[in-house]
Design an enzyme around this catalytic site. Structure first.
Site, PDB file in Angstrom:
ATOM      1  N   GLU A 127       0.840  -1.202   0.000  1.00 25.19           N
ATOM      2  CA  GLU A 127       0.000   0.000   0.000  1.00 25.19           C
ATOM      3  C   GLU A 127       0.869   1.244   0.000  1.00 25.19           C
ATOM      4  O   GLU A 127       1.946   1.244   0.591  1.00 25.19           O
ATOM      5  CB  GLU A 127      -0.865   0.028   1.273  1.00 25.19           C
ATOM      6  CG  GLU A 127      -2.265  -0.509   1.072  1.00 25.19           C
ATOM      7  CD  GLU A 127      -3.226   0.523   0.477  1.00 25.19           C
ATOM      8  OE1 GLU A 127      -2.893   1.149  -0.557  1.00 25.19           O
ATOM      9  OE2 GLU A 127      -4.312   0.705   1.053  1.00 25.19           O
ATOM     10  N   ASP A 128       0.393   2.300  -0.630  1.00 27.23           N
ATOM     11  CA  ASP A 128       1.132   3.559  -0.568  1.00 27.23           C
ATOM     12  C   ASP A 128       0.960   4.196   0.810  1.00 27.23           C
ATOM     13  O   ASP A 128       1.914   4.608   1.433  1.00 27.23           O
ATOM     14  CB  ASP A 128       0.710   4.519  -1.691  1.00 27.23           C
ATOM     15  CG  ASP A 128      -0.792   4.625  -1.886  1.00 27.23           C
ATOM     16  OD1 ASP A 128      -1.552   3.943  -1.166  1.00 27.23           O
ATOM     17  OD2 ASP A 128      -1.224   5.400  -2.755  1.00 27.23           O
ATOM     18  N   PHE A 167      -2.184  16.751   4.831  1.00 25.73           N
ATOM     19  CA  PHE A 167      -2.418  16.170   3.517  1.00 25.73           C
ATOM     20  C   PHE A 167      -1.161  16.338   2.667  1.00 25.73           C
ATOM     21  O   PHE A 167      -0.613  17.434   2.566  1.00 25.73           O
ATOM     22  CB  PHE A 167      -3.612  16.862   2.847  1.00 25.73           C
ATOM     23  CG  PHE A 167      -4.041  16.175   1.585  1.00 25.73           C
ATOM     24  CD1 PHE A 167      -4.860  15.066   1.629  1.00 25.73           C
ATOM     25  CD2 PHE A 167      -3.598  16.639   0.349  1.00 25.73           C
ATOM     26  CE1 PHE A 167      -5.248  14.416   0.463  1.00 25.73           C
ATOM     27  CE2 PHE A 167      -3.981  15.993  -0.825  1.00 25.73           C
ATOM     28  CZ  PHE A 167      -4.805  14.886  -0.759  1.00 25.73           C
ATOM     29  N   ASP A 205      -4.251   5.430   6.157  1.00 24.22           N
ATOM     30  CA  ASP A 205      -4.750   6.601   6.864  1.00 24.22           C
ATOM     31  C   ASP A 205      -5.719   6.105   7.938  1.00 24.22           C
ATOM     32  O   ASP A 205      -5.314   5.748   9.039  1.00 24.22           O
ATOM     33  CB  ASP A 205      -5.400   7.527   5.832  1.00 24.22           C
ATOM     34  CG  ASP A 205      -5.729   8.900   6.393  1.00 24.22           C
ATOM     35  OD1 ASP A 205      -5.060   9.313   7.349  1.00 24.22           O
ATOM     36  OD2 ASP A 205      -6.655   9.539   5.887  1.00 24.22           O
TER      37      ASP A 205
HETATM   38  P1  IMP Z   1      -7.885   4.821   4.260  1.00 17.37           P
HETATM   39  O1  IMP Z   1      -6.661   4.229   4.929  1.00 17.37           O
HETATM   40  O2  IMP Z   1      -8.955   3.824   3.985  1.00 17.37           O
HETATM   41  O3  IMP Z   1      -8.376   6.027   5.012  1.00 17.37           O
HETATM   42  O4  IMP Z   1      -7.536   5.385   2.818  1.00 17.37           O
HETATM   43  C1  IMP Z   1      -6.278   5.568   2.355  1.00 17.37           C
HETATM   44  C2  IMP Z   1      -6.410   6.194   0.969  1.00 17.37           C
HETATM   45  O5  IMP Z   1      -6.732   7.591   1.091  1.00 17.37           O
HETATM   46  C3  IMP Z   1      -5.075   6.135   0.238  1.00 17.37           C
HETATM   47  O6  IMP Z   1      -4.968   4.978  -0.558  1.00 17.37           O
HETATM   48  C4  IMP Z   1      -5.054   7.435  -0.537  1.00 17.37           C
HETATM   49  O7  IMP Z   1      -5.639   7.244  -1.818  1.00 17.37           O
HETATM   50  C5  IMP Z   1      -5.921   8.386   0.241  1.00 17.37           C
HETATM   51  N1  IMP Z   1      -5.114   9.311   1.085  1.00 17.37           N
HETATM   52  C6  IMP Z   1      -5.021   9.317   2.429  1.00 17.37           C
HETATM   53  N2  IMP Z   1      -4.221  10.309   2.862  1.00 17.37           N
HETATM   54  C7  IMP Z   1      -3.776  10.969   1.760  1.00 17.37           C
HETATM   55  C8  IMP Z   1      -2.883  12.102   1.561  1.00 17.37           C
HETATM   56  O8  IMP Z   1      -2.321  12.720   2.488  1.00 17.37           O
HETATM   57  N3  IMP Z   1      -2.706  12.472   0.266  1.00 17.37           N
HETATM   58  C9  IMP Z   1      -3.291  11.834  -0.790  1.00 17.37           C
HETATM   59  N4  IMP Z   1      -4.106  10.769  -0.645  1.00 17.37           N
HETATM   60  C10 IMP Z   1      -4.359  10.336   0.619  1.00 17.37           C
END
Ligand code: IMP
Ligand code: MG
Length: 198
Positions: free
Chosen positions: A113-114, A166, A117
Site C-alpha cells: 500500500e502507498d 495532507f 490513513d
Molecule cells: P484509508 O486508509 O482507507 O483512510 O484510505 C487511504 C487512501 O486515502 C489512500 O490509498 C489514498 O488514496 C488516500 N489518502 C489518504 N491520505 C492521503 C494524503 O495525504 N494524500 C493523498 N491521498 C491520501
C-alpha cells in the site's frame, strides 16, 4: 531533507510548484528507505516466490521501486476499487472493479500500500484476501498516518510515519494530479482556498 520552496527541483512544472508549500520527504530519502524495505523482504521471502498485491493507482510508483529493490523470484498483481461514498467506507465496504488475475490460495502474499490513513480500505481488502486462503498474508506500506487510524492494522514492513497533514507526490494525488513527483510534498494552504472558488 529539504524544507523550503527553493529546494524544489527545477524539473517540477510551474503548476505543481505553485501548489506545494515544501518538500516533506525528498527523493534520496524515499529511495534509501525503499531499498532497505526491499532488502528486508528479500531476506524473509528468498525461497517463497511471494505474490505482491497492490491497489491501483497510487501504489504503482512504490511497487515498481520496491520490486526492483527485491531481487528474488516473485510475482505481482493489481486490484482496482471504486471510489466509495464516505458512508459506505465507514461501514468498511468497497467495490472491486478489477480483481486479481493470480490465484493466491496457498501462496505467500505481500499486500503493498502507498498509505494507511484510517485503515478502512486496507482492513476490508485484507479480510477479503484472507477468505481466499493464502499461505501467509503480510502488509508492506510506505506511509503510515497513525493519528487517523480507525482499524487496527500492523504492517510488517513500514517506510515512514506521516504527520497529520495532507501530502502529495510519489503516487499520492489531489484530484488525480501530483502523482508523478519523485518526492512527497505538503500542499500550500492557499491552494485549497483557490480550489473551493473554482
Ligand atoms: P484509508 O486508509 O482507507 O483512510 O484510505 C487511504 C487512501 O486515502 C489512500 O490509498 C489514498 O488514496 C488516500 N489518502 C489518504 N491520505 C492521503 C494524503 O495525504 N494524500 C493523498 N491521498 C491520501
Ligand atoms: Mg487518492
Amino acid at each position: 531533507m529539504s524544507t523550503t520552496k527553493r529546494d524544489i527541483p527545477e524539473t517540477v512544472p510551474d503548476a505543481y510548484r505553485a501548489a506545494i508549500a515544501r518538500i516533506l520527504i525528498d527523493e534520496a530519502t524515499l529511495q534509501a528507505r525503499i531499498k532497505e524495505m526491499g532488502e528486508a523482504i528479500s531476506r524473509d521471502y528468498a525461497d517463497k516466490n511471494p505474490v505482491f498485491v497492490g491497489v491501483l493507482k497510487g501504489v504503482v510508483f512504490f511497487m515498481a521501486d520496491l520490486l526492483q529493490a527485491a531481487p528474488i523470484p516473485l510475482e505481482v498483481d493489481f486490484m482496482a476499487i471504486a471510489s466509495y461514498s464516505p458512508d459506505a467506507r465507514e461501514q468498511g465496504y468497497v467495490r472491486i472493479t478489477k480483481d486479481l488475475d493470480i490465484c493466491i490460495e496457498g501462496r505467500h502474499v505481500i499486500f503493498v500500500e502507498d498509505i494507511i490513513d484510517t485503515g478502512l480500505t486496507l482492513g476490508y481488502l485484507l479480510k477479503l484476501l484472507k477468505t481466499r486462503n493464502p499461505a501467509s498474508l503480510e502488509v508492506a506500506v510506505l506511509f503510515d498516518r497513525p493519528t487517523r487510524r480507525l482499524i487496527d492494522v500492523k504492517p510488517r514492513y513500514l517506510g515512514f510515519h506521516l504527520p497529520d497533514m495532507f501530502v502529495v507526490g510519489y503516487g499520492l494525488d489531489y484530484r488525480e494530479q501530483f502523482r508523478n513527483m519523485p518526492f512527497v510534498a505538503v500542499m500550500h494552504p492557499d491552494f485549497f482556498k483557490q480550489e473551493r472558488r473554482r
